[in-house]
Design an enzyme around this catalytic site. Structure first.
Site, short mmCIF file in Angstrom:
data_model
loop_
_atom_site.label_atom_id
_atom_site.label_comp_id
_atom_site.label_asym_id
_atom_site.label_seq_id
_atom_site.Cartn_x
_atom_site.Cartn_y
_atom_site.Cartn_z
N CYS A 113 0.80 -1.23 0.00
CA CYS A 113 0.00 0.00 0.00
C CYS A 113 0.83 1.28 0.00
O CYS A 113 0.32 2.34 -0.34
CB CYS A 113 -0.94 0.00 1.20
SG CYS A 113 -1.95 -1.48 1.33
N HIS A 241 -3.08 6.86 1.98
CA HIS A 241 -3.50 5.57 1.44
C HIS A 241 -4.96 5.35 1.79
O HIS A 241 -5.38 5.52 2.94
CB HIS A 241 -2.65 4.45 2.03
CG HIS A 241 -3.24 3.09 1.80
ND1 HIS A 241 -3.66 2.66 0.56
CD2 HIS A 241 -3.51 2.07 2.66
CE1 HIS A 241 -4.16 1.44 0.66
NE2 HIS A 241 -4.08 1.07 1.94
N ASN A 271 -10.25 -0.15 -1.12
CA ASN A 271 -8.80 -0.17 -0.90
C ASN A 271 -8.15 -0.81 -2.14
O ASN A 271 -8.28 -2.00 -2.37
CB ASN A 271 -8.48 -0.98 0.36
CG ASN A 271 -7.00 -1.06 0.66
OD1 ASN A 271 -6.16 -0.81 -0.20
ND2 ASN A 271 -6.68 -1.43 1.89
#
Length: 315
Positions: A113, A241, A271
């Site tokens: 990430c 993120h 995500n």
């Protein structure tokens, strides 16, 4: 050693949208349960005939067009991803082949990430060292390939997509548009976010990640601002993120960016791992939420419990 700047951004998402109601028909969950815990409403899911390099190439082509460049102008391709199926050719080489980029240095960066912000720093350092003049930096992940769609704790989180940035050397005397990176990791806690096994599957220790992100990361994000010579209140936008709205919102508050637009693309994209920061940043630019020259904090965190952040000037 003139530094570098982002001259254009682009993003791409698959056409298929998976809603919370769709997920409620697949696992024991509901729209209310998902929204209250992670803030996500929808996510985009790639089909079996849409590999990661295709997602990446679409985003990169958009960024190239925005910069007014051709593939032949690029001499470095960096792709941040953790969902490559094959080891070789790497994703960067596959993207270069799709776009027709001749003879670039082509490397993948797997910091999950935090991959895009690591790759962006690497491109900046490479340009500063004189080893490249124009780079394509891409974050692309197909999280649906590594998701257990019977696990309601993880399948509600993920989406697929890509985002890209063109990085170019600054002219002599021009102010750098990419600030110094602040990066690091907590290797002993790498087990908190994993993509492991055969077949590979995404898993995480949600509470551990939440506590780490909301308590340990705010001072690090503020330190990234200090390295750029700015206070958090000087920021025009913050792009974290896009892990979970319950992490993004308290983290943004604790950073102290009181005048900044906070990217909340997680609500419609889920995500998307390494794609999440460039995807959200590109959308802010496209929507006019930020303007050219604005200072924007990009801050990635997650797998390996790694983090990387830098202040950039909006293209």
């Amino acid at each position: 050693m003139n530094g570098s700047r982002i001259t254009a951004v682009g993003h791409y998402q698959p056409a298929r949208v998976l809603t919370n109601e769709d997920l409620a028909g697949m696992v024991d969950t509901s729209d209310e349960w998902i929204r209250s815990r992670v803030g996500i409403r929808t996510r985009h899911i790639a089909g079996p005939d849409e590999p990661v390099d295709e997602l990446a190439a679409h985003a990169a082509a958009k960024a190239l067009a925005g910069a007014g460049l051709t593939p032949a102008d690029i001499d470095l391709v960096l792709v941040a991803t953790s969902t490559a199926v094959d080891r070789s050719p790497n994703m960067a080489a596959r993207v270069a082949a799709r776009l027709g980029i001749p003879q670039p240095a082509a490397m993948d960066v797997n910091v999950v990430c935090a991959g895009f912000t690591h790759a962006l720093a690497t491109a900046d350092h490479t340009v500063r060292a004189g080893a490249a003049t124009r780079a394509l930096v891409i974050g692309a992940d197909k999280m649906s390939d590594v998701t257990d769609w019977t696990d309601r704790t993880t399948c509600v989180l993920v989406g697929d997509g890509a985002g890209a940035a063109v990085v170019e050397a600054c002219a002599p005397g021009e102010e750098p548009g990419i600030g110094p990176v602040l990066w690091g990791s907590v290797p002993e806690m790498g087990h908190a976010v994993r993509i492991e096994g055969t077949p590979a599957r995404f898993a995480q220790e949600g509470q551990s990640v939440y506590r780490w992100a909301t308590t340990r990361l705010p001072p690090l994000a503020r330190a990234a601002c200090e390295r750029a010579g700015l206070a958090p209140e000087d920021l025009a936008a913050v792009v974290l993120h896009q892990a979970n709205l319950r992490i993004i919102e308290p983290l943004a508050v604790r950073i102290g960016a009181v005048n900044a637009v906070i990217a909340r693309d997680v609500t419609e994209s889920g995500n998307t791992s390494a794609a999440s920061i460039p995807l959200a940043f590109s959308k802010l630019v496209e929507q006019g939420a930020v303007t050219s020259g604005d200072p924007v904090l990009l801050f990635g965190f997650g797998g390996n419990l790694s983090y990387a952040g830098q202040v950039v000037r909006c293209p």
